[in-house]
Design a protein around this motif. Structure first.
Motif, short mmCIF file in Angstrom:
data_model
loop_
_atom_site.label_atom_id
_atom_site.label_comp_id
_atom_site.label_asym_id
_atom_site.label_seq_id
_atom_site.Cartn_x
_atom_site.Cartn_y
_atom_site.Cartn_z
N PHE A 160 0.84 -1.19 0.00
CA PHE A 160 0.00 0.00 0.00
C PHE A 160 0.87 1.24 0.00
O PHE A 160 2.05 1.19 0.34
CB PHE A 160 -0.88 0.06 1.26
CG PHE A 160 -1.83 -1.09 1.41
CD1 PHE A 160 -2.93 -1.22 0.58
CD2 PHE A 160 -1.64 -2.05 2.39
CE1 PHE A 160 -3.81 -2.28 0.72
CE2 PHE A 160 -2.51 -3.11 2.55
CZ PHE A 160 -3.60 -3.22 1.71
N SER A 161 0.24 2.36 -0.32
CA SER A 161 0.87 3.66 -0.11
C SER A 161 -0.18 4.57 0.50
O SER A 161 -1.38 4.41 0.24
CB SER A 161 1.40 4.25 -1.42
OG SER A 161 0.34 4.61 -2.27
N VAL A 162 0.27 5.48 1.33
CA VAL A 162 -0.64 6.46 1.93
C VAL A 162 0.09 7.78 2.04
O VAL A 162 1.27 7.83 2.39
CB VAL A 162 -1.18 5.99 3.32
CG1 VAL A 162 -0.06 5.79 4.32
CG2 VAL A 162 -2.22 6.95 3.84
N LYS A 163 -0.62 8.83 1.70
CA LYS A 163 -0.07 10.18 1.78
C LYS A 163 -1.10 11.05 2.48
O LYS A 163 -2.29 10.96 2.19
CB LYS A 163 0.21 10.70 0.37
CG LYS A 163 0.89 12.04 0.34
CD LYS A 163 1.23 12.43 -1.08
CE LYS A 163 1.95 13.76 -1.07
NZ LYS A 163 2.24 14.23 -2.42
N LEU A 164 -0.64 11.85 3.42
CA LEU A 164 -1.52 12.74 4.17
C LEU A 164 -0.98 14.16 4.04
O LEU A 164 0.15 14.44 4.46
CB LEU A 164 -1.61 12.32 5.64
CG LEU A 164 -2.52 13.12 6.54
CD1 LEU A 164 -3.96 13.13 6.03
CD2 LEU A 164 -2.48 12.58 7.97
N ASP A 165 -1.78 15.03 3.44
CA ASP A 165 -1.38 16.42 3.22
C ASP A 165 -2.35 17.36 3.91
O ASP A 165 -3.55 17.08 3.98
CB ASP A 165 -1.36 16.76 1.73
CG ASP A 165 -0.27 16.02 0.98
OD1 ASP A 165 0.88 16.03 1.45
OD2 ASP A 165 -0.58 15.44 -0.08
#
Length: 149
Positions: free
Chosen positions: A17-22
């Motif tokens: 998985f990948s996760v990005k939080l901006d």
């Protein structure tokens, strides 16, 4: 020698998985809101069942619950739970090559200078299949009131 390194980088393609939080900004005043955008993707060739997404709730912030109710109503998420420290999002299924983007608001309730922990995505039945975002520093200050004469 052993030690803990929470932001140890690995090749993104090596993770399931990948996760990005901006956040739309990192400096704000008390009672102002920031927009958070979480993007999660399945990086393997098959569908991932029962995916959990833990989104941090920074200390000194509250969550706009209506944002998650709308995500539930339009079928983007299966269920959500808001705790004092995190928003737990349940996804029934995460298809490969179809990133899911969740947008929500957080309101600052007190002055803080804090490092927000990373978001975490993992498969419910196999917690070893996971990914984390990077941590973010947020700074909230009191708005100075003009002196009254």
């Amino acid at each position: 020698m052993r030690y803990h390194s929470p932001n140890k980088s690995t090749a993104e393609g090596d993770q399931p998985f990948s996760v990005k939080l901006d956040y739309d900004r990192t400096k704000l005043f008390v009672n102002e809101a920031i927009a958070a955008t979480a993007t999660v993707a399945n990086q393997v060739d098959s569908s991932a069942p029962m995916v959990m997404l833990n989104l941090p709730v920074p200390a000194g912030f509250t969550v706009e619950t209506g944002d998650f109710a709308r995500l539930l109503d339009n079928g983007q998420i299966e269920k959500y739970q808001i705790t004092p420290r995190a928003i737990i999002v349940y996804l029934r299924n995460l298809e490969p090559e179809l990133p899911l983007t969740l947008r929500y608001q957080l309101t600052a309730t007190m002055p803080v200078d804090i490092v927000v922990p990373p978001a975490v995505v993992y498969e419910y039945y196999d917690a070893d299949k996971k990914a984390t975002s990077s941590a973010t520093r947020l700074f909230v200050e009191m708005k100075e009131e003009p002196d009254s004469i």
